[in-house]
Write an enzyme that holds these catalytic residues in place. Sequence first.
Site, mmCIF file in Angstrom:
data_model
loop_
_atom_site.group_PDB
_atom_site.id
_atom_site.type_symbol
_atom_site.label_atom_id
_atom_site.label_comp_id
_atom_site.label_asym_id
_atom_site.label_seq_id
_atom_site.Cartn_x
_atom_site.Cartn_y
_atom_site.Cartn_z
ATOM 1 N N GLN A 153 -3.982 1.161 0.897
ATOM 2 C CA GLN A 153 -3.648 0.178 1.937
ATOM 3 C C GLN A 153 -2.673 0.799 2.925
ATOM 4 O O GLN A 153 -1.603 1.260 2.566
ATOM 5 C CB GLN A 153 -3.049 -1.088 1.304
ATOM 6 C CG GLN A 153 -2.758 -2.175 2.318
ATOM 7 C CD GLN A 153 -2.985 -3.563 1.752
ATOM 8 O OE1 GLN A 153 -3.917 -3.781 0.982
ATOM 9 N NE2 GLN A 153 -2.150 -4.501 2.129
ATOM 10 N N GLN A 194 -2.434 2.130 -3.062
ATOM 11 C CA GLN A 194 -2.292 3.414 -2.366
ATOM 12 C C GLN A 194 -3.297 3.590 -1.238
ATOM 13 O O GLN A 194 -3.104 4.424 -0.356
ATOM 14 C CB GLN A 194 -2.401 4.578 -3.347
ATOM 15 C CG GLN A 194 -3.710 4.665 -4.092
ATOM 16 C CD GLN A 194 -3.701 5.767 -5.131
ATOM 17 O OE1 GLN A 194 -3.995 6.913 -4.828
ATOM 18 N NE2 GLN A 194 -3.328 5.414 -6.361
ATOM 19 N N ASN A 210 5.883 -14.553 -4.638
ATOM 20 C CA ASN A 210 4.982 -13.891 -3.692
ATOM 21 C C ASN A 210 3.565 -14.401 -3.887
ATOM 22 O O ASN A 210 3.016 -14.308 -4.987
ATOM 23 C CB ASN A 210 4.993 -12.371 -3.889
ATOM 24 C CG ASN A 210 4.168 -11.649 -2.841
ATOM 25 O OD1 ASN A 210 4.634 -11.426 -1.726
ATOM 26 N ND2 ASN A 210 2.939 -11.287 -3.181
ATOM 27 N N GLU A 211 3.001 -14.974 -2.831
ATOM 28 C CA GLU A 211 1.602 -15.400 -2.817
ATOM 29 C C GLU A 211 1.221 -16.191 -4.066
ATOM 30 O O GLU A 211 0.383 -15.769 -4.873
ATOM 31 C CB GLU A 211 0.679 -14.189 -2.645
ATOM 32 C CG GLU A 211 0.833 -13.513 -1.294
ATOM 33 C CD GLU A 211 -0.101 -12.334 -1.099
ATOM 34 O OE1 GLU A 211 -0.379 -11.985 0.048
ATOM 35 O OE2 GLU A 211 -0.556 -11.751 -2.126
ATOM 36 N N ARG A 222 -0.241 -8.007 -11.518
ATOM 37 C CA ARG A 222 0.843 -8.841 -11.013
ATOM 38 C C ARG A 222 0.443 -10.296 -11.188
ATOM 39 O O ARG A 222 -0.686 -10.602 -11.550
ATOM 40 C CB ARG A 222 1.150 -8.535 -9.544
ATOM 41 C CG ARG A 222 0.021 -8.840 -8.574
ATOM 42 C CD ARG A 222 0.441 -8.580 -7.133
ATOM 43 N NE ARG A 222 -0.591 -8.999 -6.195
ATOM 44 C CZ ARG A 222 -0.441 -8.997 -4.877
ATOM 45 N NH1 ARG A 222 0.700 -8.590 -4.342
ATOM 46 N NH2 ARG A 222 -1.414 -9.393 -4.084
ATOM 47 N N TRP A 233 -8.517 -4.281 -0.599
ATOM 48 C CA TRP A 233 -8.982 -5.277 -1.551
ATOM 49 C C TRP A 233 -10.270 -5.997 -1.151
ATOM 50 O O TRP A 233 -10.803 -6.783 -1.930
ATOM 51 C CB TRP A 233 -7.890 -6.320 -1.802
ATOM 52 C CG TRP A 233 -7.167 -6.783 -0.567
ATOM 53 C CD1 TRP A 233 -5.959 -6.333 -0.111
ATOM 54 C CD2 TRP A 233 -7.596 -7.771 0.374
ATOM 55 N NE1 TRP A 233 -5.611 -6.976 1.055
ATOM 56 C CE2 TRP A 233 -6.595 -7.865 1.372
ATOM 57 C CE3 TRP A 233 -8.715 -8.593 0.472
ATOM 58 C CZ2 TRP A 233 -6.675 -8.739 2.456
ATOM 59 C CZ3 TRP A 233 -8.811 -9.462 1.554
ATOM 60 C CH2 TRP A 233 -7.795 -9.533 2.523
ATOM 61 N N GLU A 293 3.320 -11.037 6.335
ATOM 62 C CA GLU A 293 2.602 -9.771 6.175
ATOM 63 C C GLU A 293 1.473 -9.727 7.202
ATOM 64 O O GLU A 293 0.536 -10.521 7.120
ATOM 65 C CB GLU A 293 2.019 -9.626 4.761
ATOM 66 C CG GLU A 293 3.055 -9.597 3.657
ATOM 67 C CD GLU A 293 2.434 -9.438 2.272
ATOM 68 O OE1 GLU A 293 1.232 -9.072 2.197
ATOM 69 O OE2 GLU A 293 3.132 -9.684 1.272
ATOM 70 N N CYS A 336 2.384 -17.847 -16.549
ATOM 71 C CA CYS A 336 1.923 -19.230 -16.484
ATOM 72 C C CYS A 336 3.035 -20.106 -15.921
ATOM 73 O O CYS A 336 4.191 -20.014 -16.358
ATOM 74 C CB CYS A 336 1.530 -19.710 -17.882
ATOM 75 S SG CYS A 336 1.279 -21.489 -17.993
#
Length: 645
Positions: free
Chosen positions: A363, A361, A140-141, A102, A320, A312, A106
């Site tokens: 998490q 999977q 996202n992030e 993900r 992670w 979140e 750029c």
Amino acid sequence: MLGVCYYPEHWPEERWEEDFKAMRALGLRYVRLGEFAWSALEPTPGALRWGWLDRVLDLAQKEGLAVVLGTPTATPPKWLVDRYPEILPVDREGRRRNFGGRRHYCFSSPAYREETARIVALLAERYGRHPAVVGFQVDNEFGCHGTVRCYCPNCREAFRGWLRAKYGTIDALNAAWGTVFWSQTYRDFGEVELPHLTVAEANPSHLLDYYRFASDQVRAYNRFQVDLLRDNAPGRFITHNFMGFFTDLDPFALAEDLDFAAWDSYPLGFTDLMPLPQEEKVQWARTGHPDVAAFHHDLYRGVGRGRFWVMEQQPGPVNWAPHNPSPAPGMVRLWTWEAIAHGAEVVSYFRWRQAPFAQEQMQAGFNRPDFQPEVAFFEVQRVAEELSALPLPPAGCAPVALVYDSEAAWVFEIQPQGAEWKYLTLVFSFYSVFRRLGLEVDIFKPGAELGGYGLVVVPSLPIVRKEALEALSQADGLVIVGPRSGSKTEKFQIPPEIPPGALQALLPLKVVRVESLPPGLLEEAEGPWGRFAFGVWREWVETDLPPLLRFTDGGGILFRRGRYLYLAAWPSPELLFALCQSLAEEAGLHPRFLPEGLRLRRRGPLVFAFNYGPEVVEAPAPPGVRFLLGDRRIPPHDLAVWEET
């Protein structure tokens, strides 16, 4: 209020309504979705499949859920990458990064800007007025997985344009960067390369400008999306979910275009990644360090100009970190209440159900892959019931202000001058001391108004701009400035008046020599609070000010002029605690030494006490107060709330 992150594209359609009903029964109000759904919305170029998302939003509305819709730009689909391979970023080693994860784009890619404009406009036009949609999350992030700084040809050309706009002439750039050193002089902006793959270290001024450029590119990309959403989604809020312990971009600048800030809270993962002694990592392995979530709540409340969400919230083991333990029973409830105590408007959990496939999977979520509830489900159920019975007053100002600067992190990343010098470590050390003293902290960018604070803390500010100096000069309370402040100009040069540069207007002293100390090499100092050992960093100071604290070789370490103090070394934990306690007492802030693991937070007349420790602790509440949650004896991993008038 409470919410959850949900991925309807991962589950059979017959589950959607049942899931939404269960969310409402649990007491959830918000659901975030769609931020990774581009390939589900557009599986082939131009073949848009809105139907499934139409049905999801209609079902959410039916069940009374408010939707935060994510723009899906963090995950461009394979067909788009195949059509425009140049959108893939290039890493610092010059390698083109591949499809398959993900954030594989750029920020400087013209092709990706065009595709972003197309999909975001289509999304906003279709759903910007849908009654279930109350707001949007942009992307996202930003920057996750090291993606702020790209080294592709598009970035090189954009950087050259950025430099032209900043300097005007190549002679001005050469002077600013000191390119006469090592024969680096440029004849034209077109000769400037990106600062990587150099044989020796790159020019620090070149690097700092590149870091600034990269952060500006993210901000421009965010603003580009925000403008599209504003045009097509009237009355809907716009936010972005920032990350913890992340300095590659300037969140204060980016958030100027948002309605409020949000961030993603994973206390156990962050604690495992922090540069803590191993015994502390073990101590807090199942709770998170007592100050790690609070620090980010206060940071992003400042970034959001007083408003923030937790988009979140960790409900179980993550996947992670180097090690991924399970939270201690009660911690999900504690983390939720702590966010609320710090002013979070919404706490949203990641995720509704654990994915049985792909990268995440392992998490955990509220529910297991077999659709049965996890431990966090029941803790949040309790929070929802408690929230409904406890009116929350507005959050007020803290007694302590802390100045935080992403650019300072960049300066010290580029030129640490010592392996142990870490900007965030120093900042967090100051913050954590005030938490241990029972004091709240508001966090500001340099130049923000600091009036009304009894104590202002500047852990380190290497570049002191005019607005920052003015804000410090107009502060009402005591001001403590840490080492290496004023040590660089905006051009990344030593100031002509030598450090602390412009701060000499407030503190008449000169730092004439500095040293970094390897582990085990300690200096000793003594003063009114005792004798202390120092490591990491020391400065030699010339001044007529008498030192408040001296090294045993006679050199000063702490100097004061009026309300302003300068600390000329990396403080040991013992000195930092003694110094901050003394200053807080002088400022009339009434500090108190809390038991290890106990933390306090005020919200109006309400006082929240959080017990991160393994033993029962006594709430430091006055006699006769009314407890709204819990009581005077706080069990491990629990909390209490009382009212003080």
